[in-house]
Design a protein around this motif. Structure first.
Motif, short mmCIF file in Angstrom:
data_model
loop_
_atom_site.label_atom_id
_atom_site.label_comp_id
_atom_site.label_asym_id
_atom_site.label_seq_id
_atom_site.Cartn_x
_atom_site.Cartn_y
_atom_site.Cartn_z
N TYR A 36 -24.55 -11.72 13.36
CA TYR A 36 -25.81 -11.17 13.85
C TYR A 36 -26.27 -11.98 15.05
O TYR A 36 -25.99 -13.18 15.15
CB TYR A 36 -26.90 -11.25 12.78
CG TYR A 36 -26.80 -10.22 11.68
CD1 TYR A 36 -26.02 -10.44 10.56
CD2 TYR A 36 -27.52 -9.03 11.76
CE1 TYR A 36 -25.94 -9.50 9.54
CE2 TYR A 36 -27.45 -8.08 10.74
CZ TYR A 36 -26.66 -8.33 9.65
OH TYR A 36 -26.60 -7.39 8.64
N GLY A 41 -37.46 -14.04 20.48
CA GLY A 41 -38.61 -13.23 20.09
C GLY A 41 -38.28 -11.90 19.47
O GLY A 41 -39.18 -11.08 19.24
N GLN A 42 -37.02 -11.67 19.17
CA GLN A 42 -36.64 -10.37 18.62
C GLN A 42 -36.04 -10.51 17.22
O GLN A 42 -35.84 -11.60 16.71
CB GLN A 42 -35.64 -9.69 19.55
CG GLN A 42 -36.22 -9.35 20.91
CD GLN A 42 -35.29 -8.46 21.71
OE1 GLN A 42 -34.46 -7.74 21.16
NE2 GLN A 42 -35.42 -8.52 23.03
N HIS A 43 -35.77 -9.34 16.62
CA HIS A 43 -35.22 -9.34 15.27
C HIS A 43 -33.70 -9.50 15.30
O HIS A 43 -33.09 -9.50 16.37
CB HIS A 43 -35.60 -8.05 14.56
CG HIS A 43 -35.01 -6.82 15.19
ND1 HIS A 43 -35.44 -6.32 16.39
CD2 HIS A 43 -34.00 -6.01 14.79
CE1 HIS A 43 -34.75 -5.25 16.70
NE2 HIS A 43 -33.87 -5.03 15.76
N LEU A 44 -33.13 -9.65 14.15
CA LEU A 44 -31.69 -9.76 14.02
C LEU A 44 -31.02 -8.42 14.30
O LEU A 44 -31.45 -7.38 13.80
CB LEU A 44 -31.33 -10.20 12.61
CG LEU A 44 -31.63 -11.64 12.28
CD1 LEU A 44 -31.73 -11.82 10.79
CD2 LEU A 44 -30.56 -12.55 12.84
N GLN A 45 -29.95 -8.48 15.07
CA GLN A 45 -29.17 -7.28 15.35
C GLN A 45 -27.72 -7.56 14.99
O GLN A 45 -27.22 -8.65 15.23
CB GLN A 45 -29.24 -6.92 16.83
CG GLN A 45 -30.63 -6.67 17.36
CD GLN A 45 -30.63 -6.50 18.86
OE1 GLN A 45 -29.79 -5.79 19.40
NE2 GLN A 45 -31.57 -7.13 19.53
N PHE B 90 -38.66 -12.23 7.50
CA PHE B 90 -37.95 -11.01 7.87
C PHE B 90 -37.76 -10.14 6.64
O PHE B 90 -37.33 -10.59 5.59
CB PHE B 90 -36.56 -11.33 8.44
CG PHE B 90 -36.57 -11.83 9.84
CD1 PHE B 90 -36.52 -13.20 10.09
CD2 PHE B 90 -36.63 -10.97 10.92
CE1 PHE B 90 -36.53 -13.68 11.39
CE2 PHE B 90 -36.64 -11.44 12.21
CZ PHE B 90 -36.58 -12.80 12.44
N PHE B 103 -32.54 -5.25 9.74
CA PHE B 103 -33.67 -6.16 9.70
C PHE B 103 -34.87 -5.64 10.49
O PHE B 103 -34.71 -4.95 11.50
CB PHE B 103 -33.26 -7.52 10.28
CG PHE B 103 -32.41 -8.32 9.35
CD1 PHE B 103 -31.06 -8.05 9.22
CD2 PHE B 103 -32.96 -9.33 8.56
CE1 PHE B 103 -30.27 -8.78 8.34
CE2 PHE B 103 -32.19 -10.05 7.69
CZ PHE B 103 -30.84 -9.78 7.57
N GLY B 104 -36.03 -6.01 10.01
CA GLY B 104 -37.25 -5.77 10.76
C GLY B 104 -37.41 -6.81 11.86
O GLY B 104 -36.58 -7.71 12.00
N GLN B 105 -38.50 -6.69 12.62
CA GLN B 105 -38.70 -7.58 13.77
C GLN B 105 -39.25 -8.94 13.38
O GLN B 105 -39.33 -9.82 14.22
CB GLN B 105 -39.65 -6.91 14.76
CG GLN B 105 -39.01 -5.72 15.48
CD GLN B 105 -39.69 -5.42 16.79
OE1 GLN B 105 -40.91 -5.44 16.87
NE2 GLN B 105 -38.92 -5.15 17.82
#
Lengths: 113, 112
Positions: A36, A41-45, B90, B103-105
């Motif tokens: 991931y 500043g962002q979420h997990l991708q 999260f 996942f959310g932000q």
């Protein structure tokens, strides 16, 4: 209990350099493996995942990872990094039949332009 | 459309207060989780719910109580907040049989 180790905590590279981030896990059974990415500043991708088949997995943005079962490893690679790859990278593992990923501590990658 | 959404995104509160973080997923998944990311970026599972039933409850203080009113929601309520609770929380979801979690932000909680 299974654990996930990421040996590189901080990596600093210049643009166009090659990248390899290490990931090892301790669980001996069949596993699913993930990388991931978390941009500032962002979420997990999800970058890429492996659950069966070809151990060389290609993901988004030019990333790839190779599953080496004998070494319990799933290293992430990119031949030429860009400034926009600056982010935290997390390796994660779950056991086959479980859906709860265990995460490594993450690697902070900084790419200088 | 956001797949996993958390509110609020930022939360600053004083020690001793009680606060809640909400999570909703519109993916039709049957499993939801809460993770805590500490100041060193380490992600640790806190809770996991499958079809509204608690299946994982890691060693977290009982001041933390998850509540799942339905499969699409998993809220996190925290009583008597402490400085050490400051972290990014999260929410995530997945579907049984699938291997990928979404996942959310994240919610950045700061306790002062």
């Amino acid at each position: 209990a299974q654990s996930v180790s990421q040996h590189n905590h901080h990596v600093i590279l210049s643009e166009a350099a090659s990248l390899e981030l290490g990931c090892n896990y301790s669980y001996g059974g069949t596993v699913n493996l993930f990388w991931y990415v978390q941009y500032p500043g962002q979420h997990l991708q999800l970058l890429l995942k492996y659950f069966s088949g070809d151990p060389l997995v290609k993901g988004i943005k030019g990333f790839e990872a190779e599953f080496i079962k004998s070494k319990f490893s799933f290293n992430l690679r990119k031949p030429s990094v860009q400034w926009s790859d600056t982010a935290e990278y997390f390796c994660a593992v779950n056991r086959r039949g479980s859906y709860i990923p265990t995460f490594g501590r993450g690697t902070s990658l900084i790419v200088h332009p | 459309d956001t797949a996993v959404s958390q509110t609020p995104k930022y939360l600053v509160t004083q020690m001793g207060n009680d606060k809640s973080i909400k999570c909703e997923q519109n993916l039709g998944h049957d499993t939801m989780y809460w993770y805590k990311q500490d100041s060193k970026k380490f992600l640790k599972i806190m809770f996991s719910y499958n079809n509204k039933e608690l299946i994982i409850n890691e060693t977290v203080p009982n001041r933390f109580s998850p509540k799942s009113p339905d499969k699409a929601h998993l809220n996190l309520h925290i009583n008597s907040l402490e400085l050490g609770d400051s972290a990014v929380y999260f929410c995530a979801s997945s579907q049984t049989g699938s291997i990928e979690a979404f996942f959310g932000q994240g919610t950045r909680l700061t306790v002062v």
